[in-house]
Design a protein around this motif. Structure first.
Motif, PDB file in Angstrom:
ATOM      1  N   SER A 155       1.094  -1.264   0.169  1.00  0.00           N
ATOM      2  CA  SER A 155       0.062   0.011   0.339  1.00  0.00           C
ATOM      3  C   SER A 155       0.711   1.324   0.284  1.00  0.00           C
ATOM      4  O   SER A 155       2.173   1.576   0.291  1.00  0.00           O
ATOM      5  CB  SER A 155      -1.451   0.194   0.679  1.00  0.00           C
ATOM      6  OG  SER A 155      -0.377  -0.015   2.562  1.00  0.00           O
ATOM      7  N   PRO A 164       1.821   4.602   0.927  1.00  0.00           N
ATOM      8  CA  PRO A 164       1.841   5.801   2.174  1.00  0.00           C
ATOM      9  C   PRO A 164       1.253   6.856   2.046  1.00  0.00           C
ATOM     10  O   PRO A 164       0.536   7.611   1.160  1.00  0.00           O
ATOM     11  CB  PRO A 164       3.154   6.275   2.773  1.00  0.00           C
ATOM     12  CG  PRO A 164       4.127   6.201   0.994  1.00  0.00           C
ATOM     13  CD  PRO A 164       3.312   5.233   0.050  1.00  0.00           C
ATOM     14  N   GLU A 165      -0.275   7.020   3.281  1.00  0.00           N
ATOM     15  CA  GLU A 165      -0.458   7.901   3.365  1.00  0.00           C
ATOM     16  C   GLU A 165       0.132   9.196   3.855  1.00  0.00           C
ATOM     17  O   GLU A 165      -0.545  10.417   3.629  1.00  0.00           O
ATOM     18  CB  GLU A 165      -1.575   8.068   4.983  1.00  0.00           C
ATOM     19  CG  GLU A 165      -2.226   6.142   4.767  1.00  0.00           C
ATOM     20  CD  GLU A 165      -3.677   6.272   5.668  1.00  0.00           C
ATOM     21  OE1 GLU A 165      -3.675   7.469   6.112  1.00  0.00           O
ATOM     22  OE2 GLU A 165      -4.132   4.892   5.603  1.00  0.00           O
ATOM     23  N   ASP A 166       1.683   9.805   4.927  1.00  0.00           N
ATOM     24  CA  ASP A 166       1.986  10.530   4.832  1.00  0.00           C
ATOM     25  C   ASP A 166       3.349  11.082   4.262  1.00  0.00           C
ATOM     26  O   ASP A 166       4.277  10.366   4.587  1.00  0.00           O
ATOM     27  CB  ASP A 166       2.057  10.709   5.676  1.00  0.00           C
ATOM     28  CG  ASP A 166       2.722  12.395   6.520  1.00  0.00           C
ATOM     29  OD1 ASP A 166       3.302  12.959   5.910  1.00  0.00           O
ATOM     30  OD2 ASP A 166       2.788  12.256   7.958  1.00  0.00           O
ATOM     31  N   ALA A 206      -2.803  10.871  -5.176  1.00  0.00           N
ATOM     32  CA  ALA A 206      -3.187  10.223  -4.021  1.00  0.00           C
ATOM     33  C   ALA A 206      -2.530   9.336  -4.581  1.00  0.00           C
ATOM     34  O   ALA A 206      -2.497   8.027  -3.785  1.00  0.00           O
ATOM     35  CB  ALA A 206      -4.413   9.839  -4.895  1.00  0.00           C
ATOM     36  N   ARG A 207      -1.307   8.396  -5.284  1.00  0.00           N
ATOM     37  CA  ARG A 207      -1.259   7.738  -6.259  1.00  0.00           C
ATOM     38  C   ARG A 207       0.555   7.815  -6.230  1.00  0.00           C
ATOM     39  O   ARG A 207       1.083   6.735  -6.446  1.00  0.00           O
ATOM     40  CB  ARG A 207      -1.632   7.091  -8.067  1.00  0.00           C
ATOM     41  CG  ARG A 207      -3.032   6.170  -7.450  1.00  0.00           C
ATOM     42  CD  ARG A 207      -3.736   5.786  -8.544  1.00  0.00           C
ATOM     43  NE  ARG A 207      -4.774   5.083  -8.562  1.00  0.00           N
ATOM     44  CZ  ARG A 207      -5.453   5.526  -9.450  1.00  0.00           C
ATOM     45  NH1 ARG A 207      -6.108   6.739 -10.102  1.00  0.00           N
ATOM     46  NH2 ARG A 207      -6.814   4.835  -9.191  1.00  0.00           N
TER      47      ARG A 207
END
Length: 505
Positions: free
Chosen positions: A20, A22-24, A363-364
């Motif tokens: 996945s 990373p969100e940050d 986002a990607r």
């Protein structure tokens, strides 16, 4: 039943789900930077620039940017990398076993760029992530039991001082993981043939023994290889020999100008994946279908910075400002051109790689290469980026109904006036004067600054159309080699263009 293929495909699907993003973004990149600084803090470069002090800061990225200046190749090579050929622990622990000779498109002299074991490991992990991303494509299980042809430069490296050197694709082919050997073609023996024509002849001879499902390499040279195979075996298309061929991993240059000529060699469409693999690192790859955008490798040992390719980072001639705005991954915006800085496990620090990129989906972490900082034609205020040049040529190609596989342009001064001299590589005869007039109109519609320049200092546009093979012949003579990573400079200095025109006439 492809038992092994099913096992590999299942493993890739599982691996893809676990990978996945990373969100940050800031934290993910800060972690990469911390690893780089920890590993190299005791090197000469790390001691000089206070890596240990930066590691103690609450704002690691800010401290690093304050303590380490931006480097181009000349600055980093003269002060540091040249010493690394003779001594260990200069910009990275130990001493590199390899140096990549960057073929370069803006100068004749090759650059020597260190390739450390840690850098090779980064190449491999990005490559593994790219392979894992194949789970996102509709690919049958037996694909994973067949052959992958990687066309690069010769793996016959030269000895220099205490290391081996050659182009990065040749170095990588010698360091392919053992598990991949059974899939990799043309194999290390053929890959080590130094002469391009002999290597392609050997590939053509061995081609019927392989069941190739994927090809990787620079479009112009892959196309020439496929034509050779088709001629040798008297085929209609390459699919007559390799019916399972379905993926092409492009790289090095924009694929769009080569698409039509590629399609003529095929009986069925290919899935085109783009890759951002340079001598300095493997930075991005297409990770999903229906796009040519590439996912930035944000957790593979490289720290990225971004300089807006506008008045915040560069002057009107395309020269870097003394104090440019520099952003990290958590600060960038979609649709903005950025000059890319990288810090890598090869001991490149805040290195201005020379490419401009543009994010299409943050986002990607997806981006495209929009051009080169030196492929910015602005001698008389025309402000033409490589992206605009590519678009203009693509539109001209469509309007004329011909394939334009290669092009180069330069601003030339004649009788005190500037003109743009274009050289177009096409296999069809075209009316050069009509092509010049139409290209001029297209570029005026694409760029208002160019339109203003045409009403003032830029007095004319001239086109010379030649066969692409004539351009490759010039490259061969200029570089004393061909194939692999060698690319035609799209924007030339006047002196280089004069030499090219002289060669063509």
């Amino acid at each position: 039943m492809p038992i092994v293929g099913n096992l590999i495909k299942t493993a890739l699907e599982l691996n893809s789900k676990l990978q996945s993003l990373p969100e940050d973004a800031r934290q993910a990149q800060s972690d990469q930077l911390q690893g780089l600084l920890e590993k190299s803090k005791a090197t000469a470069f790390g001691c000089y620039h206070g890596f240990s002090t930066a590691l103690e800061s609450d704002d690691l990225i800010g401290a690093f940017q304050q303590q380490v200046p931006i480097h181009d190749y000349n600055k980093l090579h003269q002060r540091w990398w040249k010493q690394q050929q003779d001594f260990p622990d200069i910009t990275w622990p130990g001493q590199p076993k390899y140096f990549a000779l960057s073929s370069g498109t803006t100068g004749k002299t090759s650059k020597r760029i260190p390739v450390t074991d840690d850098m090779l490991a980064s190449f491999r992990t990005v490559g593994q992530s790219q392979i894992a991303s194949l789970a996102n494509f509709d690919i049958p299980a037996d694909f994973f039991e067949k052959d992958i042809l990687m066309l690069g430069s010769s793996a016959d490296l030269s000895e220099h001082k205490q290391h081996l050197e050659g182009e990065i694709s040749g170095i990588n082919s010698l360091n392919i993981p053992g598990w991949f050997d059974s899939f990799y073609k043309p194999g290390k023996e053929i890959a080590q043939i130094s002469d391009w024509d002999e290597r392609v002849a050997a590939i053509a001879k061995a081609a019927p023994e392989w069941d190739v499902v994927a090809i990787a390499g620079i479009p112009s040279w892959v196309r020439m290889m496929l034509i050779k195979i088709i001629e040798v075996h008297q085929l209609e298309t390459i699919h007559d020999l390799w019916p399972n061929l379905r993926i092409y991993a492009s790289g090095g240059v924009a694929f769009a100008p080569h698409r039509k000529s590629f399609e003529q060699l095929l009986a069925k469409p290919l899935t085109i994946m783009d890759t951002y693999l340079a001598s300095e690192g493997f930075f991005a790859f297409t990770a999903r279908p229906d796009t040519m955008a590439m996912q930035l490798a944000v957790e593979h040992g490289v720290f990225y910075e971004f300089i807006p390719f506008d008045e915040r980072g560069f002057d009107e001639t395309g020269k870097l400002l003394d104090d440019p705005l520099v952003l990290h991954l958590g600060q960038v915006e979609e649709g903005q051109d950025y000059a890319l800085l990288v810090s890598t496990p090869a001991g490149a620090w805040r290195y201005l790689i020379g490419d401009t990129i543009k994010f299409t989906d943050l986002a990607r972490f997806e981006m495209v290469i929009s051009g080169r900082t030196k492929y910015f034609l602005n001698v008389v205020g025309s402000q033409l980026s490589e992206e605009k040049l590519n678009t203009g040529i693509e539109q001209l190609s469509d309007e004329l109904g011909v394939e334009i596989n290669e092009f180069a342009v330069a601003a030339i001064k004649e009788d005190g006036e500037y003109l743009h001299q274009w050289v177009l590589g096409t296999n069809k005869d075209i009316d050069e004067q009509a092509a010049a007039q139409r290209l001029d109109k297209l570029l005026q519609a694409l760029n208002k600054n160019y339109k203003v320049a045409r009403s003032k200092a830029l007095k004319a546009v001239r086109v010379k159309a030649v066969r692409p093979t004539q351009l490759y012949s010039w490259l061969e003579a200029r570089k004393d080699k061909k194939g692999g990573q060698i690319k035609l400079p799209k924007v030339m200095k006047e002196k280089m263009m004069v030499k090219l025109i002289s060669h063509l006439t």
